[in-house]
Write a protein that holds these residues in place. Sequence first.
Motif, short mmCIF file in Angstrom:
data_model
loop_
_atom_site.label_atom_id
_atom_site.label_comp_id
_atom_site.label_asym_id
_atom_site.label_seq_id
_atom_site.Cartn_x
_atom_site.Cartn_y
_atom_site.Cartn_z
N MET A 111 43.30 35.67 -5.20
CA MET A 111 42.65 36.85 -5.74
C MET A 111 41.32 36.36 -6.32
O MET A 111 41.15 35.15 -6.46
N PRO A 112 40.41 37.25 -6.66
CA PRO A 112 39.18 36.76 -7.27
C PRO A 112 39.44 35.82 -8.45
O PRO A 112 38.79 34.80 -8.61
N VAL A 113 40.46 36.16 -9.27
CA VAL A 113 40.69 35.35 -10.47
C VAL A 113 41.22 33.97 -10.09
O VAL A 113 40.71 32.95 -10.58
N THR A 114 42.20 33.88 -9.18
CA THR A 114 42.71 32.56 -8.82
C THR A 114 41.67 31.77 -8.05
O THR A 114 41.55 30.56 -8.24
N TYR A 115 40.92 32.47 -7.18
CA TYR A 115 39.89 31.76 -6.41
C TYR A 115 38.84 31.16 -7.35
O TYR A 115 38.53 29.98 -7.27
N SER A 116 38.32 32.00 -8.26
CA SER A 116 37.24 31.52 -9.13
C SER A 116 37.71 30.44 -10.08
O SER A 116 37.11 29.36 -10.18
N LEU A 117 38.82 30.73 -10.78
CA LEU A 117 39.30 29.74 -11.75
C LEU A 117 39.81 28.49 -11.03
O LEU A 117 39.65 27.38 -11.53
N GLY A 118 40.42 28.68 -9.84
CA GLY A 118 40.92 27.52 -9.08
C GLY A 118 39.77 26.61 -8.68
O GLY A 118 39.85 25.39 -8.85
N THR A 119 38.67 27.21 -8.17
CA THR A 119 37.52 26.40 -7.79
C THR A 119 36.97 25.66 -9.00
O THR A 119 36.66 24.47 -8.94
N LEU A 120 36.85 26.40 -10.10
CA LEU A 120 36.34 25.79 -11.33
C LEU A 120 37.22 24.62 -11.76
O LEU A 120 36.73 23.53 -12.08
N ALA A 121 38.55 24.84 -11.71
CA ALA A 121 39.48 23.79 -12.14
C ALA A 121 39.36 22.58 -11.23
O ALA A 121 39.34 21.43 -11.71
N ILE A 122 39.27 22.80 -9.92
CA ILE A 122 39.17 21.68 -8.98
C ILE A 122 37.89 20.89 -9.22
O ILE A 122 37.89 19.66 -9.32
N LEU A 123 36.76 21.63 -9.36
CA LEU A 123 35.49 20.94 -9.56
C LEU A 123 35.50 20.17 -10.87
O LEU A 123 34.99 19.05 -10.95
N PHE A 124 36.11 20.77 -11.90
CA PHE A 124 36.14 20.08 -13.19
C PHE A 124 37.03 18.84 -13.11
O PHE A 124 36.69 17.77 -13.64
N ALA A 125 38.15 18.98 -12.40
CA ALA A 125 39.04 17.82 -12.24
C ALA A 125 38.31 16.72 -11.48
O ALA A 125 38.42 15.52 -11.82
N LEU A 126 37.55 17.08 -10.45
CA LEU A 126 36.79 16.09 -9.70
C LEU A 126 35.76 15.41 -10.60
O LEU A 126 35.52 14.21 -10.51
N PHE A 127 35.15 16.22 -11.49
CA PHE A 127 34.15 15.66 -12.41
C PHE A 127 34.79 14.63 -13.34
O PHE A 127 34.28 13.52 -13.52
N ILE A 128 35.96 15.00 -13.91
CA ILE A 128 36.63 14.10 -14.85
C ILE A 128 37.04 12.80 -14.15
O ILE A 128 36.91 11.71 -14.71
N THR A 129 37.53 12.96 -12.91
CA THR A 129 38.07 11.78 -12.22
C THR A 129 37.06 11.17 -11.27
O THR A 129 37.42 10.49 -10.32
N ARG A 130 35.75 11.41 -11.54
CA ARG A 130 34.76 11.01 -10.54
C ARG A 130 34.78 9.52 -10.21
O ARG A 130 34.49 9.13 -9.09
N GLU A 131 35.16 8.70 -11.20
CA GLU A 131 35.14 7.26 -10.92
C GLU A 131 36.15 6.87 -9.84
O GLU A 131 35.99 5.86 -9.18
N TYR A 132 37.20 7.69 -9.68
CA TYR A 132 38.21 7.36 -8.67
C TYR A 132 37.80 7.90 -7.31
O TYR A 132 37.82 7.21 -6.31
N TRP A 133 37.41 9.19 -7.28
CA TRP A 133 37.23 9.76 -5.93
C TRP A 133 35.91 9.40 -5.29
O TRP A 133 35.74 9.62 -4.10
N VAL A 134 34.95 8.85 -6.03
CA VAL A 134 33.71 8.47 -5.35
C VAL A 134 33.87 7.20 -4.54
O VAL A 134 33.01 6.88 -3.73
N LYS A 135 34.95 6.44 -4.76
CA LYS A 135 35.15 5.24 -3.94
C LYS A 135 35.18 5.67 -2.47
O LYS A 135 35.83 6.66 -2.12
N PRO A 136 34.48 4.92 -1.61
CA PRO A 136 34.32 5.38 -0.22
C PRO A 136 35.64 5.76 0.45
O PRO A 136 35.68 6.78 1.15
N ASN A 137 36.69 5.01 0.21
CA ASN A 137 37.93 5.36 0.91
C ASN A 137 38.55 6.65 0.40
O ASN A 137 39.12 7.42 1.17
N MET A 138 38.41 6.91 -0.91
CA MET A 138 38.93 8.16 -1.45
C MET A 138 38.10 9.34 -0.93
O MET A 138 38.64 10.38 -0.54
N ALA A 139 36.77 9.16 -0.91
CA ALA A 139 35.91 10.23 -0.41
C ALA A 139 36.20 10.49 1.06
O ALA A 139 36.22 11.64 1.51
N TRP A 140 36.45 9.40 1.79
CA TRP A 140 36.77 9.55 3.22
C TRP A 140 38.07 10.32 3.38
O TRP A 140 38.20 11.17 4.27
#
Lengths: 449, 258
Positions: free
Chosen positions: A89-118
């Motif tokens: 729904m608009p609410v789950t889509y919007s908040l879900g995207t926000l939550a995912i992006l924020f989680a990626l921001f917090i954990t950026r040191e892990y997922w930027v490693k080339p193999n994780m990004a791949w």
Amino acid sequence: MHGHLTYDEFLASISGFLCSYYLAVAVMNGLFAVYQWKVNGNQRLAVVWSVVGLVCVIMGGIVSSGDAGMISYVSVPDSIKNMIDAAMMPVTYSLGTLAILFALFITREYWVKPNMAWLGLNLMLIFMGLSIADVDFAAIVMKPDNVPIVGLIFLLAFFTWLATYKAVENDRRIAQGELPLEAIDNEKVLVWPDLVYTELICMVGLTAFLLLWAIVLQAPLEEPASSVKTPNPSKAPWYFLGLQEMLVYYDPWMAGVMLPNMVVAGLMAIPYIDFNKKGNGYYTINERKFAYLTFQFGFLVLWITLIVMGTFLRGPNWNFFGFYETWDAHKVQAMNNVDLSQLFWVDLLHQPLPRPDPADPFLIKTLIIFKREVIGILGLIGYFAILPPLLAMKEKRLFQPLYRRMGLIRYMVMANLFLWMATLPIKMLARWTMDMKYFISIPEYFINF
Amino acid sequence: MPPIGEIIRNSQIWKSIFRHPAPVDRRNRIVVMLTNFFLHLHPVSAKKQGIALSYTWCMGGVTFFLFLVETVTGVLLMFYYRPTIEWAYSDILVLRDVTSLGILRELHRWGAHAMVITVWLHMYRVFLTGSYKPPREFNWVLGVILLLLTLLLSFTGYLLPWDQLAIWAITVGSNMARAAPFLGHEGPGSQLLSVGGIDMITNASDARFGLLGARFVGEETLNRFYILHCIAIPLGAALLLAIHFWRIRKDGGISSPM
């Protein structure tokens, strides 16, 4: 795809494309495996990515059959599709995207490693592949004018990764007292050949890409224009769909006029309100966290995700549809939105809403309207005029240092632009939680906010 | 006899066109940047990390290249296209089905979509590297205006095929203008602008009317958008592009750590 095709005909029409898609993903993974083995000398990862590539080859073989039974093994199961559609729904889509992006921001040191990004890239590509066998998903993703937006999502994902990768590395170096990478080995070089050749290669590559795109995908051309046949949904060009989505929450004078102007003014103001001298000429996050997060919230969350939603998930009557849902023009969605004045006078005070008589003189009418909308008007004044000084007071950690360094005028401009941006999520939340329509509703003068 | 390439490069004709010898040594690599019209936009030398592809993503350059692609394909499209309700749609059909080199419109349309995306990515990069910070503040402002012009170019071009997609996208987009405060006939405050009981702002005099040239998207709109798309906005964009590039040089070149 077009409603006239049976499911088997649809599968036959896309199986060739889907097969080459999987083969391309397989080749990509193969090349990455070779890179891991030859350049990084990491044989274990080389094996892992070779296996992924092999699986893609097998999937390509399965879809090339064009057989519904076979393809069902390499597509999202119906039960999961229904679950996703029901949850979206608009609410789950919007908040879900926000939550995912924020989680990626917090954990950026892990997922930027080339193999994780791949791995992330593979997950995105496989999600696309598994979903495209769905008629409704294919219809929205493969519509010619929507293809650029699919491209935009992947390009943004790639460049966000690249920038974050560099920023994480620079932040680590800066924390250890070293210079950012861009400052190392930075002597002057001649523009011929070091820059003009890069430009030439980019030009040739882009030309080839554009030619290929133009040959493979025909530009859309619908029926001749008719001012009596209104299509449903009627959509603005895709880059304005974030603004069209805002029409759900705002009146046109806000969504179409005031807020776009505020966006432009706010963008232009950035260099004059960002007093932070650090982070000029290199990628960094930690040295300019407030500016970074504000910009990313405005760009990725409010601009891009609303465009994606407006393009892919808004169907007839601007109703919301899940990824795998058929665009049914008869879908009914309850709309029982109420204004703040209604909540205040009728629901809270149990009084009738003050109504001006059209025959009243202008001043009397205005006073009655003011009385009716008093809560919203005072709230708005408080929000824009009193909240910024409150935020700048001593005990508030976030804004006080900003105020100290910016001075009153720059601080108020910054705070007001920031609060303008925040009105959109606030209006969204108020709509989702309280069915709030307008904070201030003055239809008499076309002022609804 | 010297090699044929050398004979050509030493001929009077070649020397009269190119004002510099082949850029094979350091001196001539400098000379070529100074004496060639197309290359003189660039400085002679630049910081190594500043021009690294992984740093700039080449998105500004790509955007400019797409602007050129749009100009060339756009001029060619104008040969085949008449901006009238009678002919616009059928000219596009002919262009698609009859004309040779039938991917002209595809190149133009996909190039336009790509240009919107690359402008955003360019802005994204400039923000993430903090390149708008002093002394480049004003060039960022110019960039925001260019971003706006890019969107307007794309928006005005959207109408020209005169199909259902075009007319309704422009209708939805331009409906906003009638809600403009004071200037739109459904906008806040527009009723206040009346003289002697006669409204000054009506659906035949408001901002939307000015944009469309009519009360609804019609023949006048097509003409108006055609001229905006082919002449007015490109000229404005070209001027601002020139200043944008000039300011890069004057503000100290591509950004790099201070």
